[in-house]
Design a protein around this motif. Sequence first.
Motif, PDB file in Angstrom:
ATOM      1  N   SER A  35       8.618   5.953  17.106  1.00  0.00           N
ATOM      2  CA  SER A  35       8.886   5.618  15.647  1.00  0.00           C
ATOM      3  C   SER A  35       9.663   4.386  15.713  1.00  0.00           C
ATOM      4  CB  SER A  35       9.750   6.976  15.154  1.00  0.00           C
ATOM      5  OG  SER A  35      11.110   7.145  15.976  1.00  0.00           O
ATOM      6  N   ASN A  36       9.995   3.881  14.496  1.00  0.00           N
ATOM      7  CA  ASN A  36      10.614   2.778  14.211  1.00  0.00           C
ATOM      8  C   ASN A  36      12.061   2.670  15.039  1.00  0.00           C
ATOM      9  OD1 ASN A  36       8.566   1.417  12.780  1.00  0.00           O
ATOM     10  ND2 ASN A  36       9.592   2.110  10.767  1.00  0.00           N
ATOM     11  N   GLY A  37      12.409   1.633  15.621  1.00  0.00           N
ATOM     12  CA  GLY A  37      13.962   1.419  16.191  1.00  0.00           C
ATOM     13  C   GLY A  37      13.929   1.977  17.418  1.00  0.00           C
ATOM     14  N   LYS A  40      10.005  -0.400  20.751  1.00  0.00           N
ATOM     15  CA  LYS A  40       8.736  -0.837  21.128  1.00  0.00           C
ATOM     16  C   LYS A  40       8.529  -2.199  21.163  1.00  0.00           C
ATOM     17  CE  LYS A  40       6.508   1.591  17.961  1.00  0.00           C
ATOM     18  NZ  LYS A  40       7.477   1.759  17.223  1.00  0.00           N
ATOM     19  N   THR A  41       9.120  -2.696  20.162  1.00  0.00           N
ATOM     20  CA  THR A  41       8.913  -4.248  19.952  1.00  0.00           C
ATOM     21  C   THR A  41       9.750  -5.081  20.860  1.00  0.00           C
ATOM     22  OG1 THR A  41       8.297  -3.985  17.402  1.00  0.00           O
ATOM     23  CG2 THR A  41       9.157  -6.330  18.346  1.00  0.00           C
ATOM     24  N   GLU A  83       3.643  -7.287  15.624  1.00  0.00           N
ATOM     25  CA  GLU A  83       3.565  -6.599  14.448  1.00  0.00           C
ATOM     26  C   GLU A  83       3.657  -7.477  13.277  1.00  0.00           C
ATOM     27  OE1 GLU A  83       6.258  -3.424  12.275  1.00  0.00           O
ATOM     28  OE2 GLU A  83       6.988  -3.949  14.270  1.00  0.00           O
ATOM     29  N   ASP A 158       0.798  -4.600  18.964  1.00  0.00           N
ATOM     30  CA  ASP A 158       1.948  -4.126  18.265  1.00  0.00           C
ATOM     31  C   ASP A 158       1.605  -3.647  16.917  1.00  0.00           C
ATOM     32  OD1 ASP A 158       4.344  -3.529  17.471  1.00  0.00           O
ATOM     33  OD2 ASP A 158       5.387  -5.120  18.433  1.00  0.00           O
ATOM     34  N   GLU A 159       1.381  -2.495  16.788  1.00  0.00           N
ATOM     35  CA  GLU A 159       1.224  -1.747  15.547  1.00  0.00           C
ATOM     36  C   GLU A 159       0.310  -2.370  14.717  1.00  0.00           C
ATOM     37  OE1 GLU A 159       2.937   1.105  14.455  1.00  0.00           O
ATOM     38  OE2 GLU A 159       4.917   0.764  15.274  1.00  0.00           O
ATOM     39  N   LEU A 162      -0.787  -0.857  11.156  1.00  0.00           N
ATOM     40  CA  LEU A 162       0.479  -0.688  10.221  1.00  0.00           C
ATOM     41  C   LEU A 162       0.153  -1.159   8.770  1.00  0.00           C
ATOM     42  CD1 LEU A 162       3.291   0.144   9.937  1.00  0.00           C
ATOM     43  CD2 LEU A 162       4.116  -2.420  10.290  1.00  0.00           C
ATOM     44  N   GLU A 190       1.957   1.775  19.123  1.00  0.00           N
ATOM     45  CA  GLU A 190       1.636   2.172  17.707  1.00  0.00           C
ATOM     46  C   GLU A 190       2.431   3.296  17.175  1.00  0.00           C
ATOM     47  OE1 GLU A 190      -0.137   2.470  15.025  1.00  0.00           O
ATOM     48  OE2 GLU A 190      -1.863   1.000  15.188  1.00  0.00           O
ATOM     49  N   GLN A 191       2.451   3.714  15.884  1.00  0.00           N
ATOM     50  CA  GLN A 191       3.070   5.007  15.474  1.00  0.00           C
ATOM     51  C   GLN A 191       2.056   6.109  14.901  1.00  0.00           C
ATOM     52  OE1 GLN A 191       6.520   4.679  12.685  1.00  0.00           O
ATOM     53  NE2 GLN A 191       6.300   2.368  12.545  1.00  0.00           N
ATOM     54  N   TYR A 230       6.366  15.033  16.585  1.00  0.00           N
ATOM     55  CA  TYR A 230       5.295  13.609  16.127  1.00  0.00           C
ATOM     56  C   TYR A 230       4.470  14.400  15.070  1.00  0.00           C
ATOM     57  CZ  TYR A 230       7.735  10.321  18.820  1.00  0.00           C
ATOM     58  OH  TYR A 230       8.611   9.539  19.665  1.00  0.00           O
TER      59      TYR A 230
END
Length: 233
Positions: A35-37, A40-41, A83, A158-159, A162, A190-191, A230
Motif C-alpha cells: 500500500s502507499n507509504g 515501494k518508491t 510513478e 512503478d504503479e 495508477l 504495484e497496488q 489485501y
Amino acid sequence: MLEISDLKAGYGSVDILYGIDMRVAEGEIVAVLGSNGVGKTTLNNTISGLIRARAGSILFNGSEISHCSSAEIVGLGIAHVPEGRRVFPDLTVEENLEVGAYRRAGANKRRNIERMFQAFPRLKERRSQAAGTLSGGEQQMLAIARGLMSEPRLLILDEPSLGLSPVMVEEMFSLIRRINAEGLSIMLVEQNVVQSLEVASRTYVLEQGRFAISGSSQEVMANPELRRTYLGM
C-alpha cells in the motif's frame, strides 16, 4: 540479474527500508506489492541510484551498483518508469522518445522510435502532439515507451496502472505481458494485487519497509495473511 541483500535506505534521519532481500532473474516478472507509504518508491529510487543506500548490496549482473550514479545505472541497462508518468508535457511524443535514448542506445534512436510506434500505434498517431495533451493512459504508454528506448535489460515499473480506467488497466497489463514475452525482465511495483499476481512469476509483499510475504505468485495468492489484509477475504 538483480540481487539485493540487506538493503537499508531512507531520507534524512528517517529510515524507510530495514533490510531488503530480493532477486529478479533474467526474463521473469517479479511483483512488489504494498500500500502507499510502505517503501515501494524508496526501493525503486535506491535501485535506480536516485537515493543512496545506507547499507546492504545491490548487484546487477554480478556488479555492485549501490554506489553508482543514476546515469551510470541507466547505462548499465536498468530503466525506471516512475510513478505518475512524468512525461515532458511541452515536448512532443516523438521528442519524449528521443530523450529516452539520451544515455543509452543513442545510435539506434531512429530505429527504436519506429519500433515504439509499431508497438504503440496510438503514440504513432500522436507523434507530433504535445505529451501534456495526451490522456492518462496514453501518457503511461509514452512513459513506458520512453523507458524502452534505452534498450534496457531490466525495466522497473512503478504503479503503471495508477489512475487508469478499468479498460486501460487491462490494456496496461496486456502490454506488460507482451514486453516480457520478448525477453525483457520486469520489476512490477504495484497496488493492484490480483492482476499483478496473475502476470508475475514471483511476488514480494512490502509492509513498513520489510518484506512480510514472498514466494511464487501462487504461494503468495494462497497465503491467508495476504488474502485477509489485501483482498478482504
